[in-house]
Design an enzyme around this catalytic site. Structure first.
Site, PDB file in Angstrom:
ATOM      1  N   HIS A 106       0.824  -1.219   0.000  1.00  0.00           N
ATOM      2  CA  HIS A 106       0.000   0.000   0.000  1.00  0.00           C
ATOM      3  C   HIS A 106       0.851   1.259   0.000  1.00  0.00           C
ATOM      4  CE1 HIS A 106       0.119  -0.171   4.546  1.00  0.00           C
ATOM      5  NE2 HIS A 106       0.049   1.136   4.426  1.00  0.00           N
ATOM      6  N   SER A 117       3.976   2.505   8.202  1.00  0.00           N
ATOM      7  CA  SER A 117       3.729   1.440   7.228  1.00  0.00           C
ATOM      8  C   SER A 117       5.003   1.120   6.468  1.00  0.00           C
ATOM      9  CB  SER A 117       2.669   1.882   6.226  1.00  0.00           C
ATOM     10  OG  SER A 117       1.418   1.820   6.828  1.00  0.00           O
ATOM     11  N   ASP A 177       1.236  -7.677   2.266  1.00  0.00           N
ATOM     12  CA  ASP A 177       1.320  -6.235   2.010  1.00  0.00           C
ATOM     13  C   ASP A 177       2.776  -5.779   1.859  1.00  0.00           C
ATOM     14  OD1 ASP A 177       0.878  -3.546   1.796  1.00  0.00           O
ATOM     15  OD2 ASP A 177      -0.536  -3.427   3.452  1.00  0.00           O
TER      16      ASP A 177
HETATM   17  N1  ARG Z   1      -4.574   0.601   7.245  1.00  0.00           N
HETATM   18  C1  ARG Z   1      -3.311   0.710   6.601  1.00  0.00           C
HETATM   19  C2  ARG Z   1      -2.576   1.943   7.023  1.00  0.00           C
HETATM   20  O1  ARG Z   1      -3.157   2.935   7.354  1.00  0.00           O
HETATM   21  C3  ARG Z   1      -3.450   0.782   5.136  1.00  0.00           C
HETATM   22  C4  ARG Z   1      -3.828  -0.477   4.552  1.00  0.00           C
HETATM   23  C5  ARG Z   1      -4.010  -0.342   3.080  1.00  0.00           C
HETATM   24  N2  ARG Z   1      -4.861  -1.382   2.654  1.00  0.00           N
HETATM   25  C6  ARG Z   1      -6.100  -1.172   2.193  1.00  0.00           C
HETATM   26  N3  ARG Z   1      -6.853  -2.208   1.975  1.00  0.00           N
HETATM   27  N4  ARG Z   1      -6.542   0.033   1.970  1.00  0.00           N
HETATM   28  O2  ARG Z   1      -1.373   1.999   6.930  1.00  0.00           O
END
Ligand code: ARG
Length: 719
Positions: free
Chosen positions: A92, A654, A228
C-alpha cells in the site's frame, strides 16, 4: 510536616495514575534509546548493543531505515535489504507508483510486477528515499532569549529565525536537508540532518490479490492474510551520491543492510520496529477528545459516507476507472475506516473520562504549590474554553470542503491549472501561456472519468445540504436558477459542457478567453464556490487550533515537570522512532481469543472466487494446496502469513521493519487493529496491536510464487 505528607500522598497517587504507562508504549527518539530504553529492551531479550542500534560515527541499524516520500515529504517507511540498495516497503506504500505504471494492457495492480533485470526497474519521478544522518537537541538554540513572558507571536518569530540560521549553518552547502521540529507541544526542539535520494525505482510487487488481499473489508482488521509488500531500489550517481534519475545512475551501496531471519517467532519473543510514525496526539486532553469526536470524526465520516460509495461503484463497474482512481480511493477509504474506528473506540473505551481523571491529578499537583500555580495557571480551563468555542458547523464545512476537493478530480482541476483568468486590460493569452495551460490541463485530466466525476459532484451537492443554509456554498442559487435545482443536470453540465470539461472546450476558451464566460461556467462556479467556502472555514478551523497552542504547551510543561523522573516520549511527528515489545495475541471481546499469527490456510478459508477483495490467484492456491512452502515453512509445517506484536506504531510507520532480538528482519509492519483505533490518542496495552506480514511469506511470494530469484540472491538470509 503536613506538606511533606501531602506531597508523599500525592506522589503515590500520581505514581498510580501515571505509572499505568504500559511497558511497551512509546515511540522513542533514536538518540535517547541508550539512556531511556536500552535496559528494558535487554530485559525483553534484545541481543544488540545500544551502539549497534543508533550510532552517528559508525554504521548502525538506523542506517537501514528509509523514509519514503513525495519530494521529501514522508508518507511511509522502508528498509534496506540488500547491498545493492534493494528496499522493502508495503504494497500500500508502493501502491501509487504501481498504479502509475499500470495500464489496461500492463495491469501491474492486478497482475503484479517483477523486474527481470536492472534495465526493467521503473523510475518514479518525485518519489524520494530519505536517510537520517544524525539528530540533535537544539532547544536551547531555538528558544534562546524566550522567557515565560514572551508573547506567542514573538516566541514563534524568534524560534523561526533561529531555525533558519541553524538550517543555513548545518546544510553543508545543500548536501544535507536540515529539518527542525517542535516536540512536546513546543517545549523542546530537535534537529534532523537528512540525506535525500531521488532516484527510487519500482522493482517488484505482488498482484493486489496478494498485496491487498481482503482490501477494505480486512483493512484495520485481524485476523489478516495480506501480503502487504512491494520492493524498490535506490539508485545513486556513479560516485555514490544522491542524484536525480539518470540512466547512468547505479544501484546504491548502503551503509547498513538488514539481515533476514527465516526462524520465525514465538509468543513473547522480543520485537522492535524502527520507522517514521506520522502523527499522534497522546497528550490530548479530555476536552479536545470530546471536540474531536464531534468536530472531526463525525464530519469526515459524514463526507466519506456520501462521496466514496459513488467512486467505488464506478471502480467496480469499469477496469479503467479502477486503475485510475485506485490510489486516491484507497487512501480515502483508509481514512474513512480509520475515522469510524477511532470514533467508536474512543467512545467504547471511555477515553475522554480516562483523560479527565489524569487531568484532575495534574491540576491538584499544580494547585498544591504556589510557585506552580503562578507558573502554569490553569491551562486546562483555557483548553476547555477554546474547545467550547469551536463553531461546529463551520468546522464541518471545512471538512466537507476538503473532502469534496480531494474526491473530485474535476472540482479541483481549475486550482491546478495556474492562472486561466485574464488580468486587468488583457484580451488574450500569449502562445506560451496557452501552451503551459494546455499542458497542465492534460496532466491534470489524465485518468479522469466523466461519469465518476458527475456522480461525485452530484453527491457532494447532496452532502453540503446537510449543513445549515448559511454554511453552504453559494452554488445552490445558481443551480436553482439555471437547472431548476436539479443536481444531476447541473453536474452533467459542469463536467461535459464546461470550458474545463473537454480538451476541445478548453482549447476554444484559450483561443478566445473571457472572464465573463468563466462567470457563467458551471464548473468554474462550482469550483469557486467550494474553494471560497473552504478558505473561509479553514480560517475558523485554524483559529480554533491556534487558541489551543499556548495552553497546550503549558499543560505539557506542567506534565513534564510533574513526571520529571519518568522518561516521556514525544508525539509522533514524522521523525524516526523506535518501539520495542513482544509478539503477542489479544482478546478483542469477551470470550474471543485472537492467536498471534495466521497461516495460508486462512487464505483458502476466505477465498471468494472472482470477488474483487477475496479472489485467490490460481498459482498461489496450487502452492498452498501442495504445501509447497520450501524453506519458508514454519517448524510447525505451515506457512505463516501475518503476525501480531504490541509495538506502538501509527500511519507513516507502514513498511517499517519489524526485527528480532538480533536485529534481523522478521516482517514488515503494515496495520493497526480496529478495536484500538483510538491509538493515536490513547495507547491501550490490552488491545492495541501491530499487524505485520511475516518475512517468510514475503520471500515465499517472491521466490515460489513469482520466481523472482534474483532478488532472493542479493539478500542476506539467515537460516
Ligand atoms: N490501514 C493501513 C494503514 O493505514 C493501510 C492499509 C491499506 N490497505 C487497504 N486495503 N486500503 O497503513
Amino acid at each position: 510536616m503536613k506538606k511533606t505528607l501531602l506531597t508523599a500522598l500525592l506522589a503515590i497517587f500520581f505514581a498510580q495514575v501515571f505509572a499505568t504507562t504500559p511497558p511497551d508504549e512509546g515511540m522513542w527518539l533514536p538518540m535517547f534509546v541508550k539512556d531511556y530504553n536500552y535496559a528494558k529492551m535487554r530485559s525483553l531479550g534484545l541481543k544488540l548493543t545500544a551502539d549497534q542500534l543508533y550510532d552517528i560515527n559508525n554504521s548502525s541499524l538506523k542506517d537501514a531505515i528509509v523514509q519514503l516520500g513525495n519530494d521529501g515529504n514522508g508518507f511511509c517507511t522502508g528498509e534496506i535489504i540488500s547491498k545493492n540498495g534493494l528496499m522493502l516497503t508495503n504494497h500500500h506504500c508502493g501502491y501509487e507508483s504501481i498504479a502509475n505504471h499500470s495500464t489496461e494492457e500492463h495491469d501491474y495492480l492486478k497482475d503484479g510486477f517483477w523486474a527481470k533485470n536492472y534495465d526493467e526497474e521503473l523510475s518514479n519521478p518525485g518519489l524520494t528515499a530519505t536517510f537520517l544522518v544524525r539528530m540533535e537537541n537544539v532547544t536551547d538554540k531555538v528558544l534562546a532569549g524566550v522567557t515565560d513572558e514572551t508573547k506567542k507571536g514573538e516566541r514563534e518569530s524568534m524560534a523561526n529565525k533561529a531555525i533558519k540560521e541553524l538550517q543555513n549553518a548545518e546544510s553543508e552547502g545543500g548536501r544535507y536537508t536540515i529539518v527542525i521540529k517542535p516536540f512536546f507541544d513546543g517545549n523542546e526542539y530537535y534537529m534532523f540532518v537528512y540525506e535525500i535520494y531521488r532516484d527510487v525505482r519500482l522493482v517488484g510487487a505482488p498482484p493486489s490479490s496478494i498485496g491487498k488481499f481482503g482490501d477494505e473489508t480486512d483493512n484495520w482488521v485481524w485476523p489478516r492474510h495480506t501480503g502487504d509488500f512491494s520492493m524498490f531500489r535506490i539508485y545513486t550517481a556513479p560516485d555514490g551520491s544522491p542524484a536525480e534519475y539518470s540512466k547512468d545512475n547505479v544501484p546504491m551501496k548502503p551503509k547498513y543492510v538488514l539481515p533476514i531471519s527465516l526462524k520465525g517467532t514465538e509468543m513473547g519473543d522480543y520485537t522492535m520496529i524502527w520507522g517514521y510514525p506520522g502523527s499522534t496526539d497522546r497528550y490530548m486532553t479530555s476536552y479536545e477528545v470530546r471536540s474531536l469526536l464531534e468536530n472531526q470524526n463525525k464530519p469526515i465520516i459524514e463526507a466519506c459516507d456520501v462521496l466514496l460509495p459513488e467512486i467505488r461503484a464506478e471502480m467496480n463497474a469499469r477496469d479503467i476507472v479502477r486503475i485510475n482512481y485506485a490510489s486516491d480511493y484507497a487512501s480515502m477509504a483508509n481514512t474513512w475506516k480509520n475515522q469510524k474506528g477511532e470514533y467508536a473506540s474512543l467512545i467504547k473505551l471511555g477515553i475522554a473520562d480516562k483523560k479527565a481523571e489524569q487531568e484532575k491529578v495534574l491540576l491538584d499537583w499544580i494547585n498544591a504549590d504556589k510557585a506552580r500555580q503562578e507558573k502554569y495557571g490553569n491551562p486546562l480551563a483555557k483548553i476547555e474554553k477554546a474547545c467550547s468555542e469551536v463553531d461546529h458547523e463551520a468546522v464541518r464545512a471545512f471538512f466537507y470542503g476538503n473532502f469534496t476537493l480531494m474526491n473530485s478530480k474535476t472540482t479541483f482541476l481549475p486550482y491546478n491549472l495556474g492562472n486561466f483568468r485574464l488580468g486587468e486590460g488583457e484580451k488574450s493569452f500569449t502562445e506560451d501561456q496557452k501552451a503551459e495551460l494546455l499542458k497542465n490541463y492534460r496532466e491534470n485530466m489524465k485518468g479522469t472519468d466523466i461519469v465518476t466525476e458527475e456522480k461525485v459532484i452530484a453527491a457532494a451537492l447532496r452532502l453540503w445540504k446537510q449543513l445549515p443554509v448559511e454554511y453552504q456554498p453559494d452554488i445552490y442559487s445558481y443551480i436553482d436558477k439555471k437547472f431548476k435545482g436539479d443536481f444531476v443536470a447541473f453536474s452533467k453540465a459542469a463536467v461535459e459542457k464546461s470550458i474545463f470539461g473537454t480538451e476541445a472546450n478548453f482549447q476554444k476558451y484559450l483561443d478566445k478567453p473571457s472572464n465573463k464566460a468563466l462567470e457563467a461556467d458551471p464548473l468554474y462556479q462550482w469550483f469557486a464556490s467550494v474553494l471560497g467556502t473552504l478558505i473561509q472555514y479553514q480560517g475558523v478551523y485554524m483559529e480554533s487550533k491556534n487558541k489551543l497552542a499556548t495552553p497546550r504547551r503549558k499543560y505539557m510543561a506542567a506534565l513534564m515537570e510533574m513526571q520529571q523522573d519518568k522518561a516521556m516520549y514525544p508525539d509522533a511527528n514524522m521523525t524516526m522512532r523506535c518501539t520495542y515489545g513482544t509478539v503477542c495475541d489479544y482478546f478483542p471481546s469477551d470470550g474471543v481469543h485472537y492467536k498471534h499469527f495466521t497461516t495460508t490456510q486462512g487464505i483458502l478459508e476466505k477465498e471468494i472466487p472472482g470477488d474483487p477483495e477475496f479472489d485467490v490467484h490460481p498459482k498461489l492456491k496450487q502452492l498452498i494446496l501442495n504445501k509447497d512452502f520450501g524453506r519458508y515453512a514454519d517448524k510447525d509445517g505451515t506457512l505463516h502469513v501475518c503476525f501480531l506484536s504490541n509495538n506502538d506504531i501509527t500511519g507513516g510507520n507502514s513498511g517499517s521493519p519489524i526485527l528480532n532480538a538480533k536485529g534481523e528482519l522478521i516482517g514488515s509492519a503494515f496495520d493497526g487493529n480496529i478495536e484500538a483505533l483510538c491509538s493515536d490518542i490513547f495507547f491501550d496495552t490490552e488491545l492495541q496491536r501491530c499487524i505485520n506480514v511475516d518475512i517468510r511469506y514475503v520471500l515465499f511470494v517472491i521466490d515460489k510464487f513469482a520466481g523472482a530469484q534474483r532478488f532472493i540472491d542479493e539478500m542476506n538470509i539467515v537460516e
